[in-house]
Design an enzyme around this catalytic site. Structure first.
Site, mmCIF file in Angstrom:
data_model
loop_
_atom_site.group_PDB
_atom_site.id
_atom_site.type_symbol
_atom_site.label_atom_id
_atom_site.label_comp_id
_atom_site.label_asym_id
_atom_site.label_seq_id
_atom_site.Cartn_x
_atom_site.Cartn_y
_atom_site.Cartn_z
ATOM 1 C CB THR A 126 -26.054 8.429 -22.951
ATOM 2 O OG1 THR A 126 -26.509 8.134 -24.268
ATOM 3 C CG2 THR A 126 -26.006 9.947 -22.809
ATOM 4 C CG ASP A 127 -24.672 5.792 -27.541
ATOM 5 O OD1 ASP A 127 -25.647 6.405 -27.057
ATOM 6 O OD2 ASP A 127 -24.803 4.843 -28.343
ATOM 7 C CD GLU A 128 -29.281 9.329 -26.993
ATOM 8 O OE1 GLU A 128 -29.803 10.442 -27.135
ATOM 9 O OE2 GLU A 128 -29.928 8.294 -26.774
ATOM 10 C CE1 TYR A 151 -30.664 11.351 -21.200
ATOM 11 C CE2 TYR A 151 -30.018 10.746 -23.441
ATOM 12 C CZ TYR A 151 -30.052 10.461 -22.084
ATOM 13 O OH TYR A 151 -29.468 9.309 -21.608
ATOM 14 C CE LYS A 155 -26.779 10.766 -18.680
ATOM 15 N NZ LYS A 155 -27.067 10.251 -17.303
HETATM 16 P P1 NAD Z 1 -35.254 5.737 -16.405
HETATM 17 O O1 NAD Z 1 -35.887 6.989 -16.906
HETATM 18 O O2 NAD Z 1 -35.932 4.430 -16.635
HETATM 19 O O3 NAD Z 1 -35.000 5.850 -14.828
HETATM 20 C C1 NAD Z 1 -34.501 7.008 -14.230
HETATM 21 C C2 NAD Z 1 -34.707 6.864 -12.725
HETATM 22 O O4 NAD Z 1 -34.174 8.050 -12.102
HETATM 23 C C3 NAD Z 1 -36.185 6.793 -12.320
HETATM 24 O O5 NAD Z 1 -36.366 5.775 -11.367
HETATM 25 C C4 NAD Z 1 -36.473 8.149 -11.713
HETATM 26 O O6 NAD Z 1 -37.476 8.121 -10.706
HETATM 27 C C5 NAD Z 1 -35.107 8.520 -11.142
HETATM 28 N N1 NAD Z 1 -34.934 9.988 -11.013
HETATM 29 C C6 NAD Z 1 -35.194 10.938 -11.952
HETATM 30 N N2 NAD Z 1 -34.923 12.160 -11.453
HETATM 31 C C7 NAD Z 1 -34.444 11.959 -10.184
HETATM 32 C C8 NAD Z 1 -33.978 12.834 -9.173
HETATM 33 N N3 NAD Z 1 -33.936 14.168 -9.356
HETATM 34 N N4 NAD Z 1 -33.558 12.307 -7.993
HETATM 35 C C9 NAD Z 1 -33.592 10.958 -7.797
HETATM 36 N N5 NAD Z 1 -34.050 10.087 -8.720
HETATM 37 C C10 NAD Z 1 -34.459 10.576 -9.894
HETATM 38 O O7 NAD Z 1 -33.792 5.739 -17.031
HETATM 39 P P2 NAD Z 1 -32.887 4.515 -17.490
HETATM 40 O O8 NAD Z 1 -33.235 4.158 -18.882
HETATM 41 O O9 NAD Z 1 -32.892 3.479 -16.442
HETATM 42 O O10 NAD Z 1 -31.465 5.233 -17.535
HETATM 43 C C11 NAD Z 1 -30.581 5.176 -16.423
HETATM 44 C C12 NAD Z 1 -29.327 5.948 -16.759
HETATM 45 O O11 NAD Z 1 -28.726 5.393 -17.921
HETATM 46 C C13 NAD Z 1 -29.585 7.418 -17.084
HETATM 47 O O12 NAD Z 1 -28.568 8.192 -16.511
HETATM 48 C C14 NAD Z 1 -29.521 7.484 -18.598
HETATM 49 O O13 NAD Z 1 -29.088 8.765 -19.036
HETATM 50 C C15 NAD Z 1 -28.521 6.401 -18.905
HETATM 51 N N6 NAD Z 1 -28.685 5.764 -20.229
HETATM 52 C C16 NAD Z 1 -29.825 5.100 -20.544
HETATM 53 C C17 NAD Z 1 -29.936 4.474 -21.779
HETATM 54 C C18 NAD Z 1 -31.157 3.686 -22.164
HETATM 55 O O14 NAD Z 1 -31.179 3.114 -23.265
HETATM 56 N N7 NAD Z 1 -32.175 3.585 -21.353
HETATM 57 C C19 NAD Z 1 -28.885 4.555 -22.711
HETATM 58 C C20 NAD Z 1 -27.744 5.279 -22.353
HETATM 59 C C21 NAD Z 1 -27.641 5.852 -21.095
HETATM 60 P P1 TYD Z 2 -35.559 5.949 -28.106
HETATM 61 O O1 TYD Z 2 -35.968 4.617 -27.545
HETATM 62 O O2 TYD Z 2 -36.357 7.144 -27.734
HETATM 63 O O3 TYD Z 2 -34.018 6.128 -27.759
HETATM 64 P P2 TYD Z 2 -32.978 7.280 -28.265
HETATM 65 O O4 TYD Z 2 -33.709 8.344 -28.935
HETATM 66 O O5 TYD Z 2 -32.385 7.743 -26.980
HETATM 67 O O6 TYD Z 2 -32.024 6.563 -29.157
HETATM 68 O O7 TYD Z 2 -35.578 5.840 -29.686
HETATM 69 C C1 TYD Z 2 -34.842 4.852 -30.370
HETATM 70 C C2 TYD Z 2 -35.027 5.097 -31.861
HETATM 71 O O8 TYD Z 2 -36.393 4.850 -32.193
HETATM 72 C C3 TYD Z 2 -34.746 6.512 -32.282
HETATM 73 O O9 TYD Z 2 -34.164 6.504 -33.581
HETATM 74 C C4 TYD Z 2 -36.117 7.158 -32.343
HETATM 75 C C5 TYD Z 2 -36.988 6.003 -32.786
HETATM 76 N N1 TYD Z 2 -38.409 6.060 -32.325
HETATM 77 C C6 TYD Z 2 -39.440 5.921 -33.243
HETATM 78 O O10 TYD Z 2 -39.222 5.781 -34.463
HETATM 79 N N2 TYD Z 2 -40.730 5.966 -32.789
HETATM 80 C C7 TYD Z 2 -41.022 6.134 -31.466
HETATM 81 O O11 TYD Z 2 -42.225 6.201 -31.107
HETATM 82 C C8 TYD Z 2 -39.947 6.268 -30.538
HETATM 83 C C9 TYD Z 2 -40.208 6.463 -29.066
HETATM 84 C C10 TYD Z 2 -38.648 6.210 -30.999
#
Ligand code: NAD
Ligand code: TYD
Length: 337
Positions: A126-128, A151, A155
């Site tokens: 992630t960019d975070e 988090y 990562k």
């Molecule tokens: P999500 O939370 O929707 O899905 C995570 C999946 O991992 C779920 O299906 C869960 O059951 C599975 N999981 C969790 N713990 C596990 C374990 N111990 N063993 C096997 N499976 C397990 O997450 P997402 O949003 O789809 O994110 C996917 C990846 O992308 C993650 O690594 C996250 O850090 C990264 N990411 C997500 C975002 C975003 O905006 N959603 C942004 C940047 C990076």
């Molecule tokens: P989020 O979807 O949790 O992603 P991340 O924190 O990983 O960027 O949040 C996106 C942005 O929205 C972040 O600045 C936090 C804000 N946010 C709210 O203002 N209210 C909410 O209820 C949530 C879940 C997020």
């Protein structure tokens, strides 16, 4: 490179990736390992679960014996690790789960990948991990890691382990660092689906702090296409940033959602801020664009309309995921905020 082990393939991004591979790259086998936590949902794979080139396995990435068994049984060539605890707010309440899955789980996968001589390991990061930006600048692959939340710290730890396994044991890997994704099947704890769900139910939209926090929104299909490029063409042991080139404040995003749904701005409620809230993320994605020829296919304005319409047309999916435990989570996270 035809047999893939995809972890977390029942979650938001993982399930979109698995669907893409099964639909577009039919000569690939996808072994999909997912623990089915609250965020994992087999409904995300409706219509694809029984494909002959898809094997779903319920299990934990911390289970080394299971990983080795799957690699041997299915002659796995490449491993793509999407599995994670992924929500910043939850990491503030319960960080240990994040260390278990994101750090120990990744370590377990790396060990099995080295022992079984996997051809390539792709870590979805992630960019975070880069920390927060002020008003100017963007994250490049050279930006030092400086994570701020439990988090992002978990990562970043995983990214360091991947690099260390490459350096020490010769593992071939890529790390992708993407910005905030949005699109179909996203669990409504994340901002966009949470706001869509609340607006649909005429509930308040809880904006943290002043709502001027900025994220660089990436459509999930574009992200999946980028991960595929990295898997197939990514150069040895390189990191690739993936961004949508769509910087928006949170207030801008919720106003677009309210406008599309025909709901009033009076639903917006400013609530207590998230502790340690990162002000701005923005990605410089020129490396993947120049080296691998990837670019986002949609603007935020296009992708968000498709996304809102998907949630409108999939009310049953949404209603199912917000029943049960979700109610408890919502109460804990937002009551008295
Ligand atoms: P999500 O939370 O929707 O899905 C995570 C999946 O991992 C779920 O299906 C869960 O059951 C599975 N999981 C969790 N713990 C596990 C374990 N111990 N063993 C096997 N499976 C397990 O997450 P997402 O949003 O789809 O994110 C996917 C990846 O992308 C993650 O690594 C996250 O850090 C990264 N990411 C997500 C975002 C975003 O905006 N959603 C942004 C940047 C990076
Ligand atoms: P989020 O979807 O949790 O992603 P991340 O924190 O990983 O960027 O949040 C996106 C942005 O929205 C972040 O600045 C936090 C804000 N946010 C709210 O203002 N209210 C909410 O209820 C949530 C879940 C997020």
């Amino acid at each position: 490179m035809k047999n893939l082990l995809v972890t977390g393939g029942a979650g938001f991004i993982g399930s979109n990736f698995v669907r893409m591979v099964l639909a577009e790259y039919t000569d690939y086998l996808v072994v999909n390992l997912d623990k089915l936590t609250y965020a994992g949902n087999l409904k995300n794979l409706d219509g694809f679960l029984d494909y002959p080139n898809h094997k779903f396995v319920k299990g934990d990435i911390c289970d080394g014996k299971l990983i080795e068994k799957l690699i041997d049984q299915y002659k796995i060539d490449c491993l793509i690790n999407f599995a994670a605890e992924s929500h910043v707010d939850r990491s503030i309440i319960a960080p240990k789960d994040f260390i278990d899955t994101n750090v120990t789980g990744t370590l377990t996968l790396l060990q099995a990948a080295v022992d079984r001589k996997i051809k390539k390991f792709v870590q979805i990061s992630t960019d975070e991990v880069y920390g927060a930006l002020g008003a100017e600048g963007k994250f490049t692959e050279q930006t030092p890691l400086s994570p701020n939340s439990p988090y992002s710290a978990s990562k970043a730890s995983a990214d360091h382990l991947v690099g260390a396994f490459g350096h020490t044991f010769g593992l071939k890997y890529n790390i992708t660092r993407c910005s905030n994704n949005y699109g179909q099947f996203q669990f409504p704890e994340k901002m966009i689906p949470l706001m869509i769900n609340n607006a649909l139910n005429d509930k308040e939209l809880p904006i943290y702090g002043d709502g001027l926090y900025i994220r660089d929104w990436l459509y999930v299909y574009d992200h999946c296409a980028a991960v595929w490029k990295v898997l197939i063409e990514g150069k040895k042991n390189q990191v690739y940033n993936i961004g949508g080139c769509n910087e928006k404040t949170n207030l801008e995003v919720v106003r677009i959602i309210l406008d599309r749904l025909g709901k009033p701005e009076s639903l917006i409620k400013h609530v207590k801020d998230r502790p340690g809230h990162d002000r701005r993320y923005a990605i410089d994605a020129s490396k993947i664009m120049n080296e691998l020829g990837w670019k986002p296919s949609v603007t935020f304005e296009e992708g968000i309309v498709e996304t809102i319409d998907w949630y409108l047309n999939n009310k049953t999916w949404l209603d199912n995921v917000v029943s049960g435990d979700y109610k408890k989570y919502y109460e804990q996270m937002y009551k008295g905020r």
